[in-house]
Write an enzyme that holds these catalytic residues in place. Sequence first.
Site, mmCIF file in Angstrom:
data_model
loop_
_atom_site.group_PDB
_atom_site.id
_atom_site.type_symbol
_atom_site.label_atom_id
_atom_site.label_comp_id
_atom_site.label_asym_id
_atom_site.label_seq_id
_atom_site.Cartn_x
_atom_site.Cartn_y
_atom_site.Cartn_z
ATOM 1 N N GLU A 15 0.824 -1.216 0.000
ATOM 2 C CA GLU A 15 0.000 0.000 0.000
ATOM 3 C C GLU A 15 0.859 1.268 0.000
ATOM 4 O O GLU A 15 0.386 2.346 0.360
ATOM 5 C CB GLU A 15 -0.933 -0.012 1.204
ATOM 6 C CG GLU A 15 -1.967 -1.112 1.134
ATOM 7 C CD GLU A 15 -2.730 -1.260 2.421
ATOM 8 O OE1 GLU A 15 -3.815 -0.706 2.538
ATOM 9 O OE2 GLU A 15 -2.220 -1.934 3.342
ATOM 10 N N SER A 147 -6.187 -3.073 1.781
ATOM 11 C CA SER A 147 -6.613 -2.581 0.465
ATOM 12 C C SER A 147 -7.149 -3.682 -0.451
ATOM 13 O O SER A 147 -7.089 -3.551 -1.668
ATOM 14 C CB SER A 147 -5.465 -1.846 -0.250
ATOM 15 O OG SER A 147 -5.218 -0.627 0.394
ATOM 16 N N TYR A 211 -9.660 2.156 -5.451
ATOM 17 C CA TYR A 211 -8.744 3.236 -5.853
ATOM 18 C C TYR A 211 -8.834 3.675 -7.307
ATOM 19 O O TYR A 211 -8.281 4.716 -7.651
ATOM 20 C CB TYR A 211 -7.299 2.823 -5.560
ATOM 21 C CG TYR A 211 -7.091 2.506 -4.111
ATOM 22 C CD1 TYR A 211 -7.268 3.493 -3.142
ATOM 23 C CD2 TYR A 211 -6.756 1.228 -3.689
ATOM 24 C CE1 TYR A 211 -7.112 3.203 -1.799
ATOM 25 C CE2 TYR A 211 -6.593 0.925 -2.348
ATOM 26 C CZ TYR A 211 -6.771 1.924 -1.418
ATOM 27 O OH TYR A 211 -6.623 1.638 -0.092
ATOM 28 N N ARG A 251 -11.195 2.664 11.341
ATOM 29 C CA ARG A 251 -12.342 2.419 10.461
ATOM 30 C C ARG A 251 -12.636 0.922 10.449
ATOM 31 O O ARG A 251 -11.753 0.116 10.161
ATOM 32 C CB ARG A 251 -12.016 2.907 9.049
ATOM 33 C CG ARG A 251 -13.249 3.117 8.173
ATOM 34 C CD ARG A 251 -12.885 3.185 6.708
ATOM 35 N NE ARG A 251 -12.493 1.871 6.248
ATOM 36 C CZ ARG A 251 -11.384 1.612 5.547
ATOM 37 N NH1 ARG A 251 -10.549 2.553 5.225
ATOM 38 N NH2 ARG A 251 -11.104 0.372 5.196
ATOM 39 N N ASP A 253 -14.647 -2.336 8.984
ATOM 40 C CA ASP A 253 -15.300 -2.774 7.740
ATOM 41 C C ASP A 253 -16.309 -3.883 8.035
ATOM 42 O O ASP A 253 -15.949 -4.901 8.643
ATOM 43 C CB ASP A 253 -14.246 -3.322 6.760
ATOM 44 C CG ASP A 253 -13.250 -2.253 6.333
ATOM 45 O OD1 ASP A 253 -13.449 -1.072 6.683
ATOM 46 O OD2 ASP A 253 -12.268 -2.610 5.649
ATOM 47 N N GLU A 265 -13.013 -6.530 9.757
ATOM 48 C CA GLU A 265 -11.699 -6.120 10.286
ATOM 49 C C GLU A 265 -11.794 -4.701 10.796
ATOM 50 O O GLU A 265 -12.745 -3.975 10.511
ATOM 51 C CB GLU A 265 -10.647 -6.164 9.178
ATOM 52 C CG GLU A 265 -10.997 -5.246 8.013
ATOM 53 C CD GLU A 265 -9.788 -4.715 7.272
ATOM 54 O OE1 GLU A 265 -8.647 -4.873 7.740
ATOM 55 O OE2 GLU A 265 -9.998 -4.097 6.210
ATOM 56 N N ASN A 267 -9.393 -1.206 10.858
ATOM 57 C CA ASN A 267 -8.181 -0.598 10.291
ATOM 58 C C ASN A 267 -7.674 0.497 11.221
ATOM 59 O O ASN A 267 -8.408 1.456 11.498
ATOM 60 C CB ASN A 267 -8.517 0.033 8.935
ATOM 61 C CG ASN A 267 -8.997 -1.008 7.940
ATOM 62 O OD1 ASN A 267 -8.207 -1.764 7.409
ATOM 63 N ND2 ASN A 267 -10.304 -1.074 7.720
ATOM 64 N N GLY A 271 -7.025 5.120 5.245
ATOM 65 C CA GLY A 271 -6.579 6.102 4.248
ATOM 66 C C GLY A 271 -6.982 7.505 4.665
ATOM 67 O O GLY A 271 -8.082 7.728 5.185
HETATM 68 N N1 LIG Z 1 -16.247 -12.864 4.415
HETATM 69 C C1 LIG Z 1 -16.504 -11.997 3.447
HETATM 70 N N2 LIG Z 1 -17.711 -12.034 2.783
HETATM 71 C C2 LIG Z 1 -17.960 -11.175 1.773
HETATM 72 N N3 LIG Z 1 -17.096 -10.257 1.326
HETATM 73 C C3 LIG Z 1 -15.887 -10.174 1.937
HETATM 74 C C4 LIG Z 1 -15.529 -11.032 3.018
HETATM 75 N N4 LIG Z 1 -14.276 -10.747 3.412
HETATM 76 C C5 LIG Z 1 -13.871 -9.730 2.614
HETATM 77 N N5 LIG Z 1 -14.820 -9.390 1.723
HETATM 78 C C6 LIG Z 1 -14.716 -8.333 0.689
HETATM 79 O O1 LIG Z 1 -13.337 -8.005 0.506
HETATM 80 C C7 LIG Z 1 -13.054 -6.666 0.938
HETATM 81 C C8 LIG Z 1 -11.700 -6.627 1.630
HETATM 82 O O2 LIG Z 1 -11.694 -7.484 2.751
HETATM 83 P P1 LIG Z 1 -11.131 -7.069 4.175
HETATM 84 O O3 LIG Z 1 -11.287 -8.241 5.068
HETATM 85 O O4 LIG Z 1 -11.748 -5.797 4.624
HETATM 86 O O5 LIG Z 1 -9.565 -6.903 3.884
HETATM 87 P P2 LIG Z 1 -8.631 -5.631 3.566
HETATM 88 O O6 LIG Z 1 -7.775 -5.479 4.780
HETATM 89 O O7 LIG Z 1 -7.835 -6.007 2.372
HETATM 90 O O8 LIG Z 1 -9.530 -4.430 3.344
HETATM 91 C C9 LIG Z 1 -14.231 -6.309 1.846
HETATM 92 O O9 LIG Z 1 -14.425 -4.917 1.904
HETATM 93 C C10 LIG Z 1 -15.380 -7.051 1.174
HETATM 94 O O10 LIG Z 1 -15.844 -6.364 0.028
HETATM 95 MG MG LIG Z 2 -11.039 -3.803 4.593
#
Ligand SMILES: Nc1ncnc2c1ncn2[C@@H]1O[C@H](COP(=O)(O)OP(=O)(O)O)[C@@H](O)[C@H]1O
Ligand SMILES: [Mg+2]
Length: 304
Positions: A15, A147, A211, A251, A253, A265, A267, A271
């Site tokens: 990143e 990301s 992005y 933040r 998610d 997760e 963060n 960003g």
């Molecule tokens: N278990 C899940 N079910 C559905 N979508 C997911 C899941 N895990 C991740 N995603 C999708 O992938 C994106 C990135 O996953 P995330 O766990 O937030 O990792 P990162 O740290 O890369 O942002 C999420 O914003 C979502 O759109």
């Molecule tokens: Mg995420």
Amino acid sequence: MKKKILIISGGISKERKISLETGNQVSKELKKNGYKVKICEPNYNLTNIIKDFKPNCVFNALHGQFGEDGYIQSILENIGVPYTHSGIIASAQAMDKEISKKIFIKNKILTPKYIKYCFDKSKFELNKLIKKKLGFPVVIKPINEGSSVNVFICNSSNINNKLKILRIYKKILIEQFIPGREIQAAILGKNKLGAIELKPKRKFYDYKAKYNSKAKTEHIIPVNLTKKKYNELMSISLKAHNLLGCRGVTRSDFKYYNNKFYLLEINTQPGMTKLSLVPEISAYKGINFINLIKLILKDASTNK
Ligand SMILES: Nc1ncnc2c1ncn2[C@@H]1O[C@H](COP(=O)(O)OP(=O)(O)O)[C@@H](O)[C@H]1O
Ligand SMILES: [Mg+2]
């Protein structure tokens, strides 16, 4: 005398580019508002730069490995300079999606079911385990990346191909796929900043959806939720922020499905370009970019 802020950005994570953008934009804004600013990389020179420049505060604009996971925080802690965002332990816990999920589960925060996978099973065994514990489709992802780098939605026919890409990691997570809405919520200090919904035009909120302006993810603010559900979302975010011992801005998610929030997760270094989500959430609350940066700096200095 002008306040001196040292911004650390760049680094070696995947990143890096986004971090440099965050650093440049925060720098521009601070300079415009009368601060003396220096930007540097998190390299061997860092300690000397801090000793020479003597900043009032370090703004950590790094993302990902070595910037968001406690490493840089331990160096700054050792030097004894105030720095923004979370400290060593909170950063390490939040960056490791397996550790944070364990903390969420233990404290009754809903998160997608998962398997930790170390590339130690045959394809046949793994498929059987997924069918038994999660069911297809699943999401495979690195444990400590950001990301959406190397995050894939897989079914039984393409999982083996996608797993090959993730072989660069020692261990990964395989998660139950949660359909539904994509909602993210921000906390600043002890305050609930607000939330935003993302409607990606792509299959999911992947790197390009985040992005690439051409991929055009729709941002919806305020989020269309009942007051009760909105309060629930913000309370889960604050609870997660506190459980991990975070400070400054975070933040969280989420996926929102069947009236339930699934926390993916948290963060600790979200960003911070003008177009990033936290500044957008903050602006909606009436806190403009410079005031958000000032609040983050204030939090860093009062927490020292
Ligand atoms: N278990 C899940 N079910 C559905 N979508 C997911 C899941 N895990 C991740 N995603 C999708 O992938 C994106 C990135 O996953 P995330 O766990 O937030 O990792 P990162 O740290 O890369 O942002 C999420 O914003 C979502 O759109
Ligand atoms: Mg995420």
